[in-house]
Design an enzyme around this catalytic site. Structure first.
Site, short mmCIF file in Angstrom:
data_model
loop_
_atom_site.label_atom_id
_atom_site.label_comp_id
_atom_site.label_asym_id
_atom_site.label_seq_id
_atom_site.Cartn_x
_atom_site.Cartn_y
_atom_site.Cartn_z
N LYS A 25 0.81 -1.22 0.00
CA LYS A 25 0.00 0.00 0.00
C LYS A 25 0.85 1.28 0.00
O LYS A 25 2.05 1.22 0.28
CB LYS A 25 -0.93 -0.04 1.22
CG LYS A 25 -1.90 -1.22 1.21
CD LYS A 25 -2.89 -1.10 2.35
CE LYS A 25 -3.86 -2.28 2.38
NZ LYS A 25 -4.91 -2.10 3.40
N PHE A 70 -15.34 3.52 7.74
CA PHE A 70 -13.94 3.78 7.39
C PHE A 70 -13.71 3.83 5.88
O PHE A 70 -12.59 4.04 5.44
CB PHE A 70 -13.01 2.72 8.03
CG PHE A 70 -13.27 1.30 7.59
CD1 PHE A 70 -12.71 0.82 6.42
CD2 PHE A 70 -14.07 0.46 8.34
CE1 PHE A 70 -12.94 -0.49 6.00
CE2 PHE A 70 -14.30 -0.86 7.93
CZ PHE A 70 -13.74 -1.32 6.76
N ARG A 115 -1.82 -14.89 4.57
CA ARG A 115 -2.54 -14.22 5.67
C ARG A 115 -1.75 -14.34 6.96
O ARG A 115 -1.69 -13.41 7.75
CB ARG A 115 -3.94 -14.82 5.85
CG ARG A 115 -4.78 -14.82 4.61
CD ARG A 115 -5.70 -13.69 4.37
NE ARG A 115 -6.58 -13.30 5.43
CZ ARG A 115 -7.20 -12.12 5.43
NH1 ARG A 115 -6.99 -11.25 4.46
NH2 ARG A 115 -8.02 -11.80 6.41
N THR A 142 -5.17 -7.40 10.70
CA THR A 142 -5.46 -6.13 10.00
C THR A 142 -4.93 -4.93 10.78
O THR A 142 -4.37 -3.99 10.21
CB THR A 142 -6.99 -5.96 9.83
OG1 THR A 142 -7.49 -7.10 9.15
CG2 THR A 142 -7.34 -4.72 9.04
N ARG A 187 2.75 -6.79 8.79
CA ARG A 187 2.06 -5.60 9.33
C ARG A 187 2.66 -5.15 10.66
O ARG A 187 2.63 -3.95 10.98
CB ARG A 187 0.56 -5.86 9.46
CG ARG A 187 -0.15 -5.81 8.11
CD ARG A 187 -1.58 -6.25 8.23
NE ARG A 187 -2.33 -6.06 7.00
CZ ARG A 187 -3.43 -6.73 6.69
NH1 ARG A 187 -3.89 -7.66 7.53
NH2 ARG A 187 -4.08 -6.50 5.57
N ASN A 223 -2.03 -0.09 6.93
CA ASN A 223 -1.44 -1.34 7.44
C ASN A 223 -0.47 -2.01 6.47
O ASN A 223 -0.24 -3.21 6.54
CB ASN A 223 -2.55 -2.29 7.89
CG ASN A 223 -3.54 -2.62 6.77
OD1 ASN A 223 -3.37 -2.14 5.65
ND2 ASN A 223 -4.54 -3.42 7.08
N HIS A 254 -2.20 -5.55 1.73
CA HIS A 254 -3.47 -6.27 1.66
C HIS A 254 -3.16 -7.67 1.17
O HIS A 254 -2.31 -7.85 0.31
CB HIS A 254 -4.42 -5.58 0.67
CG HIS A 254 -5.59 -6.43 0.28
ND1 HIS A 254 -6.74 -6.51 1.04
CD2 HIS A 254 -5.77 -7.30 -0.77
CE1 HIS A 254 -7.58 -7.36 0.46
NE2 HIS A 254 -7.01 -7.84 -0.64
P1 CMP Z 1 -7.28 -4.68 3.81
O1 CMP Z 1 -6.76 -6.05 4.05
O2 CMP Z 1 -6.73 -3.93 2.68
O3 CMP Z 1 -8.87 -4.77 3.64
C1 CMP Z 1 -9.74 -3.70 3.95
C2 CMP Z 1 -9.02 -2.58 4.64
O4 CMP Z 1 -9.85 -1.68 5.32
C3 CMP Z 1 -8.13 -3.16 5.71
O5 CMP Z 1 -7.05 -3.82 5.13
C4 CMP Z 1 -7.80 -1.92 6.53
O6 CMP Z 1 -6.69 -1.23 6.02
C5 CMP Z 1 -9.05 -1.09 6.35
N1 CMP Z 1 -9.82 -1.10 7.58
C6 CMP Z 1 -10.51 -2.11 8.12
N2 CMP Z 1 -11.10 -1.72 9.27
C7 CMP Z 1 -10.77 -0.44 9.44
C8 CMP Z 1 -11.09 0.51 10.43
N3 CMP Z 1 -11.84 0.20 11.48
N4 CMP Z 1 -10.58 1.74 10.29
C9 CMP Z 1 -9.81 2.06 9.22
N5 CMP Z 1 -9.49 1.19 8.23
C10 CMP Z 1 -9.97 -0.04 8.36
#
Ligand code: CMP
Length: 133
Positions: free
Chosen positions: A10, A58, A86, A92, A103, A113, A116
């Site tokens: 990212k 979000f 994963r 996450t 991460r 983070n 993905h």
């Molecule tokens: P990703 O694996 O890219 O899939 C969805 C993304 O949404 C996740 O990683 C996070 O970066 C983001 N995300 C999920 N929950 C939240 C949250 N509560 N606040 C901000 N970003 C979020």
């Protein structure tokens, strides 16, 4: 079973020149890079890629962040690639991610983070098709 999955590096990580370090971890953990792409995510692609999150509180923040800089996409293969990636990527929320996971090392927050990883067989196929069509 040998599988394919998708990793996105990212914008927070690409801005900090961490592409090479993250791909090194990927290769050292038994993944083969089958396809690689550096690109910027437009709004339409963000809405398609993260369709399941549209409407969540979000989402606007997530979309702005994913459009804020360069992204690297890597299509990866190995035995049990989806689960193994994963595990290597971690929770996450980088604060909750196990020590040594991508991460935990490169993430800045739950939103920013660093990476993905596809979360299942169907999403891996869908995401690979969307990015590398
Ligand atoms: P990703 O694996 O890219 O899939 C969805 C993304 O949404 C996740 O990683 C996070 O970066 C983001 N995300 C999920 N929950 C939240 C949250 N509560 N606040 C901000 N970003 C979020």
């Amino acid at each position: 079973m040998k599988q394919r999955t998708l990793l996105l590096i990212k914008p927070n990580a690409t801005k900090k020149n961490q592409i090479g370090s993250i791909l090194k971890m990927i290769e050292e953990n038994g993944f083969e890079i089958e396809n690689l792409k550096l690109f910027r995510m437009g709004g339409e692609l963000a809405d398609e890629f993260y369709a399941e999150h549209i409407g969540k509180k979000f989402y606007d923040e997530l979309k702005d962040f994913m459009m804020s800089g360069k992204i690297v996409a890597a299509e990866l293969s190995r035995e049990d690639a989806i689960l193994k990636l994963r595990e290597l990527v971690g929770n996450t929320d980088c604060e909750k991610a196990a020590l040594g996971t991508i991460r935990s090392i490169y993430g800045d927050s739950k939103g920013e983070n660093a990476v993905h990883a596809s979360d299942g067989i169907e999403s891996a196929a869908r995401e690979i098709e969307l990015i590398f069509q």
